[in-house]
Design an enzyme around this catalytic site. Sequence first.
Site, PDB file in Angstrom:
ATOM      1  N   ALA A 224       0.897  -1.158   0.216  1.00 37.27           N
ATOM      2  CA  ALA A 224      -0.213   0.053  -0.030  1.00 37.27           C
ATOM      3  C   ALA A 224       0.587   1.254   0.050  1.00 37.27           C
ATOM      4  CB  ALA A 224      -1.192   0.419   0.815  1.00 37.27           C
ATOM      5  N   ALA A 225       0.455   2.133  -1.120  1.00 38.28           N
ATOM      6  CA  ALA A 225       1.185   3.533  -0.681  1.00 38.28           C
ATOM      7  C   ALA A 225       0.305   4.552  -0.144  1.00 38.28           C
ATOM      8  CB  ALA A 225       1.880   3.860  -1.657  1.00 38.28           C
ATOM      9  N   ALA A 226       1.026   5.243   0.702  1.00 41.53           N
ATOM     10  CA  ALA A 226      -0.581   6.617   1.058  1.00 41.53           C
ATOM     11  C   ALA A 226       0.325   7.658   1.056  1.00 41.53           C
ATOM     12  CB  ALA A 226      -1.539   6.115   2.610  1.00 41.53           C
TER      13      ALA A 226
ATOM     14  N   GLY B   1       3.811   7.834   3.644  1.00 37.39           N
ATOM     15  CA  GLY B   1       4.287   6.901   3.415  1.00 37.39           C
ATOM     16  C   GLY B   1       4.300   5.434   2.902  1.00 37.39           C
TER      17      GLY B   1
ATOM     18  N   VAL C 225       3.932   1.272   2.760  1.00 33.38           N
ATOM     19  CA  VAL C 225       4.128  -0.369   4.187  1.00 33.38           C
ATOM     20  C   VAL C 225       4.595  -1.149   3.109  1.00 33.38           C
ATOM     21  CG1 VAL C 225       2.578  -1.267   5.316  1.00 33.38           C
ATOM     22  CG2 VAL C 225       2.048   1.157   5.332  1.00 33.38           C
TER      23      VAL C 225
ATOM     24  N   LYS D 298       6.453   0.010   7.874  1.00 33.96           N
ATOM     25  CA  LYS D 298       5.999   1.707   7.332  1.00 33.96           C
ATOM     26  C   LYS D 298       7.187   2.670   7.412  1.00 33.96           C
ATOM     27  CE  LYS D 298       2.257   4.986   8.185  1.00 33.96           C
ATOM     28  NZ  LYS D 298       1.414   5.787   9.177  1.00 33.96           N
TER      29      LYS D 298
ATOM     30  N   ASP E 130      -9.052   9.724  12.155  1.00 34.50           N
ATOM     31  CA  ASP E 130      -9.434   9.748  10.348  1.00 34.50           C
ATOM     32  C   ASP E 130      -9.379   7.230  10.774  1.00 34.50           C
ATOM     33  OD1 ASP E 130      -8.800   9.970   8.161  1.00 34.50           O
ATOM     34  OD2 ASP E 130      -6.023   9.740   8.694  1.00 34.50           O
TER      35      ASP E 130
END
Length: 450
Positions: free
Chosen positions: A256-258, A261, A263, A278, A414
Amino acid sequence: MITSISSWALALVLLSAESSSAFVMPTSSTHSILRDSQPTQLNAVTVEKEESARLIKAKRLLEQFTEENSDVGVAPPAIVRPDTATSSSFDLTAEVPDNLWANGFLDGSDVVTRYAFRRGVKIAEPLVKYDPIAAEKLLFRQPTKWFVRNVQIAGPLGLWAAGVVWDLALGVPNNRRKRAIQLQKAISGLGPAIIKAGQALASRPDLLPSEYLEELQKLQDDVPRFSNELALATVEEELGVDFDSVFELEQEEPVAAASIGQVYKARLKANGDLVALKIQRPRCEEIISLDLYILRWWSGIYNGIFRLLNRDINVQSIIDDFGELIYREIDYIAEAANAQRFNELYAGITDVFVPKVYSDLTTRKVLTMEWVDGFRLTDSSSLAKYDLDRRKLVDTLVQCSLRQILENGFFHADPHAGNLLACSDGRLCYLDFGMMSYAERAQRNGFLLA
Protein backbone atom coordinates in the site's frame (compact mmCIF):
# COMPACT_ATOMS: atom_id res chain seq x y z
CA MET A 1 -15.60 3.92 42.14
CA ILE A 2 -15.42 0.55 43.86
CA THR A 3 -12.41 -0.36 41.74
CA SER A 4 -10.68 2.90 42.66
CA ILE A 5 -11.31 2.38 46.38
CA SER A 6 -10.06 -1.18 46.13
CA SER A 7 -6.88 0.00 44.41
CA TRP A 8 -6.39 2.65 47.09
CA ALA A 9 -6.88 0.15 49.91
CA LEU A 10 -4.51 -2.35 48.31
CA ALA A 11 -1.91 0.38 47.89
CA LEU A 12 -2.12 1.32 51.57
CA VAL A 13 -1.73 -2.31 52.64
CA LEU A 14 1.32 -2.79 50.46
CA LEU A 15 2.83 0.49 51.57
CA SER A 16 2.42 -0.32 55.23
CA ALA A 17 4.05 -3.70 54.72
CA GLU A 18 7.05 -2.09 53.03
CA SER A 19 7.25 1.26 54.83
CA SER A 20 10.51 0.38 56.54
CA SER A 21 12.31 -0.40 53.28
CA ALA A 22 14.29 2.18 51.36
CA PHE A 23 14.19 1.87 47.59
CA VAL A 24 15.76 2.58 44.21
CA MET A 25 13.59 3.07 41.10
CA PRO A 26 14.09 0.47 38.36
CA THR A 27 15.75 1.62 35.16
CA SER A 28 15.22 0.66 31.49
CA SER A 29 18.01 0.11 29.02
CA THR A 30 18.23 3.81 28.16
CA HIS A 31 16.36 5.88 30.71
CA SER A 32 14.94 5.74 34.21
CA ILE A 33 11.46 7.14 34.64
CA LEU A 34 10.77 8.39 38.14
CA ARG A 35 7.29 9.59 38.96
CA ASP A 36 6.64 12.60 41.20
CA SER A 37 5.57 11.84 44.72
CA GLN A 38 2.33 13.21 46.17
CA PRO A 39 3.24 15.47 49.14
CA THR A 40 0.41 14.17 51.30
CA GLN A 41 1.16 10.51 50.73
CA LEU A 42 4.78 9.86 49.71
CA ASN A 43 7.50 11.67 51.66
CA ALA A 44 11.16 11.99 50.72
CA VAL A 45 12.92 8.66 50.97
CA THR A 46 16.48 7.43 51.31
CA VAL A 47 17.95 5.39 48.51
CA GLU A 48 19.94 2.58 50.08
CA LYS A 49 18.39 -0.70 48.95
CA GLU A 50 16.59 -1.87 45.84
CA GLU A 51 12.86 -1.16 45.93
CA SER A 52 10.68 -4.24 46.17
CA ALA A 53 8.18 -5.10 43.43
CA ARG A 54 5.30 -4.84 45.91
CA LEU A 55 6.22 -1.29 46.89
CA ILE A 56 6.53 -0.22 43.25
CA LYS A 57 3.08 -1.62 42.55
CA ALA A 58 1.64 0.04 45.65
CA LYS A 59 2.99 3.43 44.64
CA ARG A 60 1.54 3.09 41.15
CA LEU A 61 -1.88 2.10 42.47
CA LEU A 62 -1.87 5.01 44.91
CA GLU A 63 -0.82 7.45 42.20
CA GLN A 64 -3.51 6.12 39.88
CA PHE A 65 -6.16 6.50 42.55
CA THR A 66 -5.05 10.06 43.34
CA GLU A 67 -4.93 11.15 39.71
CA GLU A 68 -8.25 9.59 38.72
CA ASN A 69 -10.02 11.26 41.65
CA SER A 70 -8.55 14.72 41.37
CA ASP A 71 -9.19 17.55 38.92
CA VAL A 72 -5.89 19.19 39.80
CA GLY A 73 -3.24 19.09 37.05
CA VAL A 74 -0.19 16.93 37.66
CA ALA A 75 3.33 17.73 36.57
CA PRO A 76 4.99 15.56 33.89
CA PRO A 77 7.19 12.68 35.02
CA ALA A 78 10.69 13.44 36.12
CA ILE A 79 13.53 11.69 34.34
CA VAL A 80 16.54 10.68 36.39
CA ARG A 81 19.60 9.15 34.82
CA PRO A 82 21.54 6.57 36.83
CA ASP A 83 24.82 8.45 36.37
CA THR A 84 23.46 11.66 37.88
CA ALA A 85 21.75 10.15 40.92
CA THR A 86 23.59 10.17 44.22
CA SER A 87 23.72 7.23 46.58
CA SER A 88 21.70 9.05 49.20
CA SER A 89 18.67 10.65 47.55
CA PHE A 90 16.70 11.42 44.43
CA ASP A 91 14.96 14.72 43.63
CA LEU A 92 11.39 13.50 43.38
CA THR A 93 10.06 16.86 42.15
CA ALA A 94 12.35 17.47 39.16
CA GLU A 95 10.43 18.45 36.01
CA VAL A 96 11.18 18.06 32.31
CA PRO A 97 9.43 19.45 29.19
CA ASP A 98 6.12 17.77 28.41
CA ASN A 99 7.30 16.35 25.11
CA LEU A 100 10.71 15.03 26.20
CA TRP A 101 9.29 11.58 26.87
CA ALA A 102 8.53 11.17 23.16
CA ASN A 103 12.17 11.39 22.13
CA GLY A 104 12.86 7.72 21.60
CA PHE A 105 11.40 6.56 24.93
CA LEU A 106 9.67 3.62 23.24
CA ASP A 107 11.74 0.87 24.83
CA GLY A 108 8.84 -1.48 25.45
CA SER A 109 8.36 -0.76 29.16
CA ASP A 110 4.91 -0.07 30.55
CA VAL A 111 6.06 3.05 32.36
CA VAL A 112 7.07 5.00 29.27
CA THR A 113 3.84 5.75 27.47
CA ARG A 114 1.28 4.95 30.17
CA TYR A 115 2.61 7.33 32.78
CA ALA A 116 3.61 10.03 30.29
CA PHE A 117 -0.01 10.22 29.13
CA ARG A 118 -1.35 9.97 32.65
CA ARG A 119 0.79 12.92 33.73
CA GLY A 120 -1.09 15.34 31.53
CA VAL A 121 0.10 14.59 27.99
CA LYS A 122 -3.16 14.28 26.01
CA ILE A 123 -1.73 13.39 22.58
CA ALA A 124 1.80 12.44 21.62
CA GLU A 125 3.50 15.53 20.20
CA PRO A 126 5.99 15.45 17.30
CA LEU A 127 9.62 16.21 18.00
CA VAL A 128 9.49 18.86 15.26
CA LYS A 129 6.35 20.97 15.55
CA TYR A 130 4.70 23.05 12.85
CA ASP A 131 5.90 26.66 13.07
CA PRO A 132 4.30 28.80 10.33
CA ILE A 133 6.19 31.95 11.33
CA ALA A 134 9.60 30.27 11.13
CA ALA A 135 8.67 28.64 7.81
CA GLU A 136 7.56 31.99 6.41
CA LYS A 137 10.84 33.68 7.40
CA LEU A 138 12.82 30.89 5.74
CA LEU A 139 10.81 30.44 2.53
CA PHE A 140 10.10 34.09 1.86
CA ARG A 141 13.80 34.46 1.04
CA GLN A 142 13.48 31.70 -1.58
CA PRO A 143 10.96 33.13 -4.09
CA THR A 144 12.07 30.86 -6.93
CA LYS A 145 11.26 27.74 -4.91
CA TRP A 146 7.71 28.72 -3.95
CA PHE A 147 6.97 30.31 -7.35
CA VAL A 148 7.87 27.07 -9.12
CA ARG A 149 5.81 25.08 -6.63
CA ASN A 150 2.84 27.40 -7.21
CA VAL A 151 3.01 26.60 -10.91
CA GLN A 152 3.33 22.87 -10.22
CA ILE A 153 0.16 22.93 -8.12
CA ALA A 154 -1.86 25.40 -10.19
CA GLY A 155 -1.11 23.68 -13.53
CA PRO A 156 -2.89 20.31 -13.16
CA LEU A 157 -5.63 21.68 -10.92
CA GLY A 158 -6.22 24.55 -13.35
CA LEU A 159 -6.54 22.13 -16.26
CA TRP A 160 -9.12 20.12 -14.32
CA ALA A 161 -11.10 23.26 -13.44
CA ALA A 162 -10.99 24.42 -17.06
CA GLY A 163 -12.32 21.03 -18.15
CA VAL A 164 -15.23 21.25 -15.73
CA VAL A 165 -16.10 24.74 -16.97
CA TRP A 166 -15.86 23.54 -20.56
CA ASP A 167 -18.25 20.66 -19.90
CA LEU A 168 -20.75 23.01 -18.26
CA ALA A 169 -20.51 25.57 -21.05
CA LEU A 170 -21.08 23.01 -23.81
CA GLY A 171 -23.54 20.94 -21.82
CA VAL A 172 -21.46 17.76 -22.18
CA PRO A 173 -23.45 14.96 -20.49
CA ASN A 174 -22.09 12.06 -18.43
CA ASN A 175 -18.57 13.47 -18.21
CA ARG A 176 -18.41 13.68 -14.43
CA ARG A 177 -16.58 10.38 -13.95
CA LYS A 178 -13.87 11.44 -16.41
CA ARG A 179 -13.32 14.71 -14.54
CA ALA A 180 -13.26 12.90 -11.20
CA ILE A 181 -10.51 10.57 -12.47
CA GLN A 182 -8.62 13.62 -13.80
CA LEU A 183 -8.80 15.32 -10.39
CA GLN A 184 -7.69 12.17 -8.55
CA LYS A 185 -4.64 11.77 -10.81
CA ALA A 186 -3.78 15.46 -10.51
CA ILE A 187 -3.89 15.39 -6.70
CA SER A 188 -1.99 12.10 -6.40
CA GLY A 189 1.05 13.66 -8.09
CA LEU A 190 1.20 16.82 -5.98
CA GLY A 191 2.76 15.56 -2.77
CA PRO A 192 1.71 14.65 0.80
CA ALA A 193 -0.06 17.86 1.87
CA ILE A 194 -2.24 18.12 -1.26
CA ILE A 195 -3.02 14.39 -1.11
CA LYS A 196 -4.11 14.83 2.52
CA ALA A 197 -6.48 17.57 1.42
CA GLY A 198 -7.88 15.24 -1.25
CA GLN A 199 -8.40 12.51 1.35
CA ALA A 200 -10.37 14.96 3.46
CA LEU A 201 -12.58 15.81 0.49
CA ALA A 202 -13.22 12.10 -0.08
CA SER A 203 -15.30 12.00 3.10
CA ARG A 204 -17.43 15.05 2.27
CA PRO A 205 -20.58 13.99 0.37
CA ASP A 206 -22.01 17.41 1.21
CA LEU A 207 -19.39 19.03 -1.05
CA LEU A 208 -18.78 16.56 -3.89
CA PRO A 209 -20.93 14.16 -5.97
CA SER A 210 -20.54 10.40 -5.60
CA GLU A 211 -18.25 9.98 -8.64
CA TYR A 212 -15.69 12.30 -7.09
CA LEU A 213 -15.96 10.64 -3.69
CA GLU A 214 -15.31 7.18 -5.16
CA GLU A 215 -12.24 8.34 -7.08
CA LEU A 216 -10.76 10.42 -4.26
CA GLN A 217 -11.09 7.49 -1.85
CA LYS A 218 -8.32 5.84 -3.90
CA LEU A 219 -5.96 8.42 -2.39
CA GLN A 220 -6.25 6.63 0.96
CA ASP A 221 -3.95 3.75 -0.01
CA ASP A 222 -3.31 3.91 -3.75
CA VAL A 223 -1.04 6.80 -4.69
CA PRO A 224 2.21 6.71 -6.71
CA ARG A 225 4.95 4.63 -5.08
CA PHE A 226 8.54 5.68 -4.63
CA SER A 227 11.38 3.30 -5.43
CA ASN A 228 12.32 0.33 -3.28
CA GLU A 229 15.94 1.50 -3.29
CA LEU A 230 15.01 4.78 -1.61
CA ALA A 231 12.69 3.01 0.84
CA LEU A 232 15.26 0.43 1.98
CA ALA A 233 17.98 3.08 2.16
CA THR A 234 15.73 5.09 4.50
CA VAL A 235 15.34 2.07 6.79
CA GLU A 236 19.08 1.47 6.93
CA GLU A 237 19.83 5.14 7.60
CA GLU A 238 17.18 5.46 10.31
CA LEU A 239 17.83 2.17 12.14
CA GLY A 240 21.57 2.10 11.56
CA VAL A 241 21.53 -1.52 10.40
CA ASP A 242 21.77 -3.45 7.17
CA PHE A 243 18.22 -4.10 5.94
CA ASP A 244 18.82 -7.75 5.06
CA SER A 245 20.22 -8.46 8.52
CA VAL A 246 16.92 -7.54 10.21
CA PHE A 247 14.11 -7.88 7.65
CA GLU A 248 13.11 -10.22 4.88
CA LEU A 249 10.55 -8.86 2.42
CA GLU A 250 7.57 -11.14 1.84
CA GLN A 251 6.71 -9.15 -1.29
CA GLU A 252 9.14 -7.09 -3.33
CA GLU A 253 6.67 -4.28 -3.96
CA PRO A 254 4.82 -2.26 -1.28
CA VAL A 255 1.36 -3.54 -0.40
CA ALA A 256 0.00 0.00 0.00
CA ALA A 257 1.08 3.59 -0.56
CA ALA A 258 -0.51 6.64 1.00
CA SER A 259 0.20 10.34 1.27
CA ILE A 260 3.09 10.20 3.74
CA GLY A 261 4.60 6.74 3.32
CA GLN A 262 4.27 3.29 1.87
CA VAL A 263 3.93 -0.08 3.59
CA TYR A 264 5.83 -3.32 3.00
CA LYS A 265 5.03 -6.78 4.26
CA ALA A 266 8.18 -8.17 5.85
CA ARG A 267 9.37 -10.83 8.28
CA LEU A 268 11.73 -10.29 11.21
CA LYS A 269 14.72 -12.59 10.91
CA ALA A 270 15.21 -12.59 14.68
CA ASN A 271 11.94 -14.34 15.54
CA GLY A 272 10.01 -14.87 12.30
CA ASP A 273 7.24 -12.37 13.12
CA LEU A 274 5.34 -10.88 10.20
CA VAL A 275 5.40 -7.08 10.34
CA ALA A 276 4.06 -4.09 8.47
CA LEU A 277 7.01 -1.83 7.67
CA LYS A 278 5.87 1.75 7.10
CA ILE A 279 8.49 3.97 5.46
CA GLN A 280 8.17 7.72 5.00
CA ARG A 281 8.49 9.36 1.60
CA PRO A 282 11.78 11.10 0.77
CA ARG A 283 11.84 14.85 1.56
CA CYS A 284 8.35 14.52 3.02
CA GLU A 285 8.74 17.23 5.67
CA GLU A 286 10.43 19.63 3.24
CA ILE A 287 7.62 19.31 0.66
CA ILE A 288 4.89 19.63 3.28
CA SER A 289 6.50 22.74 4.75
CA LEU A 290 6.64 24.40 1.32
CA ASP A 291 3.05 23.47 0.45
CA LEU A 292 1.75 24.75 3.78
CA TYR A 293 3.57 28.05 3.23
CA ILE A 294 1.93 28.42 -0.20
CA LEU A 295 -1.53 27.47 1.09
CA ARG A 296 -1.11 29.87 4.01
CA TRP A 297 -0.10 32.70 1.67
CA TRP A 298 -3.15 32.19 -0.53
CA SER A 299 -5.40 31.88 2.50
CA GLY A 300 -4.20 35.30 3.65
CA ILE A 301 -5.38 36.70 0.30
CA TYR A 302 -8.78 35.07 0.78
CA ASN A 303 -9.00 36.43 4.33
CA GLY A 304 -8.65 39.95 2.91
CA ILE A 305 -11.38 39.27 0.36
CA PHE A 306 -13.69 37.94 3.07
CA ARG A 307 -13.09 41.03 5.20
CA LEU A 308 -14.11 43.25 2.27
CA LEU A 309 -17.31 41.22 2.05
CA ASN A 310 -17.87 41.59 5.82
CA ARG A 311 -17.52 37.86 6.31
CA ASP A 312 -15.76 36.65 9.46
CA ILE A 313 -13.95 33.65 7.95
CA ASN A 314 -10.32 32.93 8.84
CA VAL A 315 -9.01 30.49 6.24
CA GLN A 316 -5.46 30.94 7.50
CA SER A 317 -6.30 29.47 10.90
CA ILE A 318 -7.73 26.40 9.13
CA ILE A 319 -4.42 25.94 7.30
CA ASP A 320 -2.52 26.31 10.60
CA ASP A 321 -4.67 23.63 12.23
CA PHE A 322 -4.09 21.40 9.21
CA GLY A 323 -0.35 22.01 9.53
CA GLU A 324 -0.29 20.94 13.18
CA LEU A 325 -2.15 17.74 12.34
CA ILE A 326 0.04 16.75 9.42
CA TYR A 327 3.24 17.43 11.38
CA ARG A 328 1.97 14.96 13.99
CA GLU A 329 1.41 12.40 11.26
CA ILE A 330 4.92 12.59 9.83
CA ASP A 331 6.50 11.75 13.19
CA TYR A 332 6.27 7.96 13.51
CA ILE A 333 7.56 8.00 17.09
CA ALA A 334 4.51 10.04 18.08
CA GLU A 335 2.29 7.66 16.09
CA ALA A 336 3.81 4.66 17.87
CA ALA A 337 3.16 6.24 21.27
CA ASN A 338 -0.44 6.97 20.28
CA ALA A 339 -0.87 3.38 19.10
CA GLN A 340 0.37 2.02 22.42
CA ARG A 341 -1.93 4.36 24.34
CA PHE A 342 -4.90 3.38 22.14
CA ASN A 343 -4.11 -0.28 22.75
CA GLU A 344 -4.04 0.24 26.54
CA LEU A 345 -7.42 1.97 26.53
CA TYR A 346 -9.45 0.07 23.95
CA ALA A 347 -7.91 -3.30 23.01
CA GLY A 348 -9.89 -4.85 25.88
CA ILE A 349 -13.19 -4.01 24.18
CA THR A 350 -14.87 -7.10 22.75
CA ASP A 351 -14.01 -7.65 19.06
CA VAL A 352 -11.55 -4.71 18.87
CA PHE A 353 -7.96 -5.42 17.84
CA VAL A 354 -4.94 -3.09 17.85
CA PRO A 355 -1.63 -4.28 16.34
CA LYS A 356 1.42 -4.05 18.56
CA VAL A 357 4.36 -1.73 17.91
CA TYR A 358 7.96 -2.92 17.61
CA SER A 359 9.41 0.10 19.36
CA ASP A 360 13.06 -0.86 18.96
CA LEU A 361 12.54 -0.81 15.17
CA THR A 362 10.70 2.52 15.08
CA THR A 363 12.06 6.01 14.37
CA ARG A 364 10.62 9.29 13.11
CA LYS A 365 10.62 7.93 9.54
CA VAL A 366 10.23 4.18 10.02
CA LEU A 367 7.38 2.45 11.85
CA THR A 368 7.31 -1.30 12.46
CA MET A 369 4.02 -2.86 13.58
CA GLU A 370 2.43 -6.28 13.77
CA TRP A 371 1.10 -7.49 10.42
CA VAL A 372 -2.69 -7.91 10.28
CA ASP A 373 -4.53 -9.92 7.65
CA GLY A 374 -7.89 -8.35 6.95
CA PHE A 375 -10.04 -6.51 4.45
CA ARG A 376 -12.05 -3.33 4.23
CA LEU A 377 -15.53 -3.06 5.65
CA THR A 378 -16.69 -2.19 2.13
CA ASP A 379 -15.34 -5.47 0.71
CA SER A 380 -18.63 -7.34 0.43
CA SER A 381 -17.16 -10.45 -1.21
CA SER A 382 -14.63 -11.03 1.60
CA LEU A 383 -17.26 -10.39 4.26
CA ALA A 384 -19.46 -13.03 2.63
CA LYS A 385 -16.54 -15.46 2.21
CA TYR A 386 -15.81 -15.46 5.95
CA ASP A 387 -19.49 -15.23 6.91
CA LEU A 388 -19.00 -11.97 8.80
CA ASP A 389 -21.89 -9.86 9.98
CA ARG A 390 -21.51 -6.32 8.61
CA ARG A 391 -23.96 -4.98 11.19
CA LYS A 392 -21.93 -6.44 14.03
CA LEU A 393 -18.74 -4.83 12.70
CA VAL A 394 -20.46 -1.47 12.39
CA ASP A 395 -21.90 -1.85 15.89
CA THR A 396 -18.38 -2.60 17.23
CA LEU A 397 -17.11 0.54 15.47
CA VAL A 398 -19.90 2.68 16.92
CA GLN A 399 -19.50 1.33 20.46
CA CYS A 400 -15.73 1.76 20.41
CA SER A 401 -16.05 5.29 18.99
CA LEU A 402 -18.49 6.28 21.72
CA ARG A 403 -16.14 4.99 24.41
CA GLN A 404 -13.25 6.87 22.85
CA ILE A 405 -15.04 10.21 22.77
CA LEU A 406 -17.30 10.03 25.81
CA GLU A 407 -15.41 7.89 28.31
CA ASN A 408 -11.67 8.53 27.91
CA GLY A 409 -11.56 11.46 25.49
CA PHE A 410 -8.61 10.01 23.55
CA PHE A 411 -9.95 9.13 20.11
CA HIS A 412 -8.93 8.12 16.59
CA ALA A 413 -9.54 11.19 14.42
CA ASP A 414 -9.12 9.52 11.02
CA PRO A 415 -11.22 6.31 10.96
CA HIS A 416 -11.77 6.20 7.19
CA ALA A 417 -12.14 2.94 5.27
CA GLY A 418 -8.39 2.59 4.72
CA ASN A 419 -7.69 2.68 8.47
CA LEU A 420 -10.17 -0.02 9.49
CA LEU A 421 -9.91 -3.73 8.75
CA ALA A 422 -12.27 -6.61 9.33
CA CYS A 423 -10.31 -9.67 10.50
CA SER A 424 -11.35 -13.17 9.47
CA ASP A 425 -12.24 -13.98 13.09
CA GLY A 426 -14.74 -11.11 13.21
CA ARG A 427 -12.65 -8.54 15.07
CA LEU A 428 -12.37 -4.92 13.99
CA CYS A 429 -8.78 -3.74 13.61
CA TYR A 430 -7.72 -0.08 13.88
CA LEU A 431 -4.73 1.17 11.88
CA ASP A 432 -2.79 4.43 11.44
CA PHE A 433 -2.59 6.38 14.70
CA GLY A 434 -0.94 9.49 13.31
CA MET A 435 -4.07 11.62 13.57
CA MET A 436 -5.45 11.41 17.11
CA SER A 437 -7.39 13.94 19.15
CA TYR A 438 -8.61 14.49 22.69
CA ALA A 439 -11.96 15.65 24.06
CA GLU A 440 -11.65 17.48 27.35
CA ARG A 441 -13.93 16.58 30.23
CA ALA A 442 -16.10 19.67 29.70
CA GLN A 443 -16.55 18.75 26.04
CA ARG A 444 -17.51 15.18 26.94
CA ASN A 445 -20.08 16.46 29.43
CA GLY A 446 -21.40 18.76 26.73
CA PHE A 447 -21.88 15.83 24.36
CA LEU A 448 -23.83 13.94 27.01
CA LEU A 449 -26.05 16.92 27.79
CA ALA A 450 -26.69 17.87 24.17
